[in-house]
Design an enzyme around this catalytic site. Structure first.
Site, PDB file in Angstrom:
ATOM      1  CD  GLU A 120      -3.244  -0.905   1.793  1.00  0.00           C
ATOM      2  OE1 GLU A 120      -4.200  -0.578   1.061  1.00  0.00           O
ATOM      3  OE2 GLU A 120      -3.324  -1.016   3.032  1.00  0.00           O
ATOM      4  CD  GLU A 140      -4.017  -5.783   3.340  1.00  0.00           C
ATOM      5  OE1 GLU A 140      -3.163  -4.952   3.692  1.00  0.00           O
ATOM      6  OE2 GLU A 140      -3.941  -6.419   2.267  1.00  0.00           O
TER       7      GLU A 140
END
Length: 266
Positions: A120, A140
């Protein structure tokens, strides 16, 4: 030069090198690391002698994401920085380049793990170089979590949507070669040389006119969501003034005199 227990800062000429420094945890994000990153971006923005930033990790990894022990309520190192987070509840998003875009070019030098929050943060950088053994991925969903660092918005704008959705929805790891193939990173280099190669790129950028470099970067991002007509108008508004700067005059003189230019940001 600042820094914290988990984020080291050093200068390499006109380049600021920020190193995620928690190798025993594959540089998983901690409070002190986030505070150090935030301060590093601020330093780069405010110091005109800094022309580029290189972001890398210590101990053979880039970043393995958020400290999941902290997420599970088992505490997080660096509690002495809690007041900084309280004073600016957005600090962690700025640190992770979700809510802040540095005005100087940011080059990622990736070795080893660059997963979850690491992937990210990567999406907030401008140029990305990785060692051949690097691993990328957004894990995730496999943990019942959401990649809230911006990936559901940024990733489909940076790589083809089919690749973005596969990465987001499967939570599987990607090799450096595969990451380069889908456009997540720009170049794969031999293991252990990503930082060296990133500094070479930084030096090339540092040799260019700093006002022009910053204007070009700003124009690319500013126009990304505009129509072509709007983007061309915005480019002209931002780019035309560069031609009247001392930097532009120096560039022309240096070319005519067959010598390297000496830029002074004016």
């Amino acid at each position: 030069m600042g820094g914290t227990e988990h984020l080291t800062v050093r200068r390499e000429g006109a380049t600021l090198v920020l190193t995620l420094n928690r190798p025993e945890a594959r540089n998983a994000l901690s409070l002190s690391m986030l505070v150090g990153l935030y301060d590093g971006w601020q330093t780069a923005d405010e110091d005109d002698t800094i022309r580029t930033v290189v972001l890398t990790g210590a101990g053979g990894s880039f970043c393995a994401g958020m400290d999941l022990k902290a997420l599970a309520g088992k505490g997080m190192e660096g509690e002495q920085y809690r007041d900084r987070m309280t004073a600016d509840p957005d600090l962690h998003w700025k640190a992770m380049l979700r809510h802040h875009r540095p005005r100087k070019p940011v080059i990622a030098a990736v070795e080893g793990y660059c997963v979850a929050g690491g992937t990210e943060i990567l999406q907030g950088t401008d140029i990305r170089i990785a060692g051949a053994g690097a691993t990328f991925g957004l894990f995730e969903v496999k943990r019942g979590l959401f990649p809230i660092g911006g990936s559901t918005v940024r990733l489909p704008r940076q790589i083809a949507r089919t690749h973005a959705l596969e990465m987001l929805l499967t939570g599987r790891p990607y090799s450096a070669e595969e990451a380069a193939g889908i456009g997540l990173i720009g170049r794969v280099v031999p293991d252990g040389t990503a930082l060296e190669q990133a500094l070479v790129v930084a030096d090339r950028i540092n040799a260019c006119g700093p006002l022009a470099v910053e204007a070009v970067k700003a124009s690319v991002y500013e126009s990304a969501e505009m129509t072509e007509t709007e983007g061309l108008a915005a480019e002209l508004k931002r780019g035309w003034p560069i031609f009247s700067t001392d930097d532009a005059k120096e560039g022309a003189r240096a070319f005519a005199e067959k010598r390297p230019p000496v830029y002074r940001r004016a």
